[in-house]
Enzyme design. Structure first.
Site, PDB file in Angstrom:
ATOM      1  N   GLU A 186     -35.867 -28.745  12.383  1.00 60.85           N
ATOM      2  CA  GLU A 186     -35.189 -28.925  10.920  1.00 60.85           C
ATOM      3  C   GLU A 186     -35.275 -27.637   9.820  1.00 60.85           C
ATOM      4  O   GLU A 186     -34.629 -27.609   9.013  1.00 60.85           O
ATOM      5  CB  GLU A 186     -35.833 -30.010  10.108  1.00 60.85           C
ATOM      6  CG  GLU A 186     -36.117 -31.478  11.023  1.00 60.85           C
ATOM      7  CD  GLU A 186     -34.485 -31.768  11.048  1.00 60.85           C
ATOM      8  OE1 GLU A 186     -33.684 -31.392  10.951  1.00 60.85           O
ATOM      9  OE2 GLU A 186     -34.681 -33.197  11.326  1.00 60.85           O
ATOM     10  N   HIS A 223     -44.515 -31.455  15.445  1.00 63.13           N
ATOM     11  CA  HIS A 223     -43.568 -32.430  16.014  1.00 63.13           C
ATOM     12  C   HIS A 223     -44.204 -33.374  16.943  1.00 63.13           C
ATOM     13  O   HIS A 223     -45.474 -32.759  17.580  1.00 63.13           O
ATOM     14  CB  HIS A 223     -42.529 -31.614  16.880  1.00 63.13           C
ATOM     15  CG  HIS A 223     -41.387 -32.212  17.387  1.00 63.13           C
ATOM     16  ND1 HIS A 223     -41.311 -33.120  18.752  1.00 63.13           N
ATOM     17  CD2 HIS A 223     -40.133 -32.477  16.865  1.00 63.13           C
ATOM     18  CE1 HIS A 223     -40.076 -33.814  18.732  1.00 63.13           C
ATOM     19  NE2 HIS A 223     -39.331 -33.458  17.737  1.00 63.13           N
TER      20      HIS A 223
END
Ligand code: CMC
Length: 367
Positions: free
Chosen positions: A308, A253
């Site tokens: 996700e 991320h």
């Protein structure tokens, strides 16, 4: 000189809506831990909080919920546009087209809460209508006695959802609602800063959300886990990808350099839903193996599971088909986008960053 890419570290706006602390792994919505809201609130309560800055009391919530329901039905012209779209058009593109067609006079600048409610309420209907059209399934109009999340599941499947499924999806939708200045929110705010209308800004945000590096990752997580197939294949499969310089979907991320708090909360919800599911067992094994191998192949990059990875597990657990993953993320994130558009309008100045020219200069000419 190093190329300037990705706007990393650039502050594009001040915001009261959420805090994303990537070092500590914190996600706060308007003074509340997002993970607590996900486990205790309804979609409607969390949306109200993001738009207003405080949680609604019982009476306000009842009025707000009733008003949101009035916006669920698709306007006739949107239905006609969707009917005219090719069957094989990606669902995200159908949603983008339909939302841009909402851009009638009622959506003129400046953005309003009623517009935010309208887009948030109609987007699940558009997603479900597009999905059922693509699969040549009969359409079911929204049901008024169902809450936002249950009604979405109902429109998708044509069946009343099981309560644990609706609860799990509700938690995911709340955790997906808002996440600071991500690519789609930035796109929406940039469009809105030109005093363009809210539907156009949301349509731009949907375009950004569609990409595999942003909202498109969960379907790829499922594909990755299906391909790995067994615990014994996890390590060789991951080593093969990483040694070829590939990326593992659902990991890493831009902001979080520790565990993504959304992933942690979703792991809890998924665990409750899939106690003895071998697929989830495999997912946890792949997570652990990947984190160990990412440390070996990408030392010091601090790559962990992101939202996700577990979004994919939740959606699989509630039997949501893969083509609905990114649309469902969008059904959540529209709340954050519209909160940002309202905020942008309250302090608006057009977004106009600069670029550094690195191309050739004209040849000197003798005139
Ligand atoms: N697998 C393997 N290596 C990775 C991964 C990954 N998933 N993510 C980052 N890296 C490596 C990358 O190769 C690079 O290595 P090096 O320094 O040797 O070149 C280093 O880590 C930094 O990568 P980056 O591309 O500069 O990082 P970024 O901040 O630009 O990218 C990201 C963030 C999310 C796009 C990236 O981590 C990624 O591609 N992840 C996979 C896709 C994914 O899961 N996306 C969902 C993101 S969460 C949803 C949201 O909030 O939008």
């Amino acid at each position: 000189m190093a190329k300037v890419t990705g706007l990393e570290g650039v502050v594009a706006a001040e915001t009261d809506i959420s805090l994303v602390d990537g070092e500590k792994g914190h996600l706060i919505y308007r003074g509340y831990w997002a993970k607590d809201l996900a486990l205790t609130c309804t979609f409607e309560q969390a949306a109200y909080l993001l738009w207003h800055g405080s949680l609604p009391d019982e009476e306000t919530l009842a009025k707000f919920t009733a008003q949101l329901k009035t916006y669920r039905a698709m306007p006739e012209h949107i239905k006609r546009i969707m009917d005219a779209l090719p069957q094989d058009m990606p669902l995200m593109s159908m949603m983008q087209t339909a939302i841009s067609a909402m851009s009638t006079g009622a959506f003129a600048w400046p953005p309003t809460e009623a517009q935010a409610m309208q887009l948030t309420a109609v987007l699940p209907t558009i997603a479900a209508y597009g999905y059922r059209k693509q699969n040549r399934l009969p359409w079911h109009e929204p049901l008024d006695h169902l809450d936002h999340t249950s009604n979405y599941l109902y429109m998708l499947s044509g069946k009343l959802p099981e309560a644990p499924h609706a609860k799990a999806l509700n938690a995911y939708l709340i955790l997906g609602m808002e996440h600071g200045m991500n690519a789609s929110t930035f796109s929406g705010r940039a469009v809105s800063s030109t005093q363009s209308d809210m539907a156009s800004a949301v349509s731009a945000a949907i375009g950004a959300m569609k990409g595999p590096l942003h909202g498109g990752a969960p379907s790829e997580v499922i594909a990755m886990l299906d391909e790995i197939g067994s615990k014994s294949n996890a390590e060789p499969w991951i080593r093969d990808v990483l040694s070829r310089g590939g990326r593992l979907m659902g990991f890493g991320h831009r902001v979080y350099k520790t565990k993504d708090p959304r992933a942690e909360a979703l792991r809890l919800v998924t665990e409750r839903l899939t106690a003895d599911d071998p697929w989830f067992d495999l997912a946890i094994h792949v997570e652990q193996t990947a984190i160990r191998l990412l440390e070996e192949y990408k030392p010091g990059r601090r790559l962990y599971t992101n939202v996700e990875f577990f979004a994919a597990s939740i959606m699989r657990a509630i039997a949501l088909p893969t083509p609905l993953f990114t649309p469902t993320f969008t059904v959540a994130r529209v709340v954050g986008w519209t909160a940002h558009l309202l905020e942008q309008a309250s302090v608006n100045r057009i977004f106009r960053p600069q670029s550094v020219y690195t191309g050739p200069m004209p040849q000197e000419t003798n005139t």
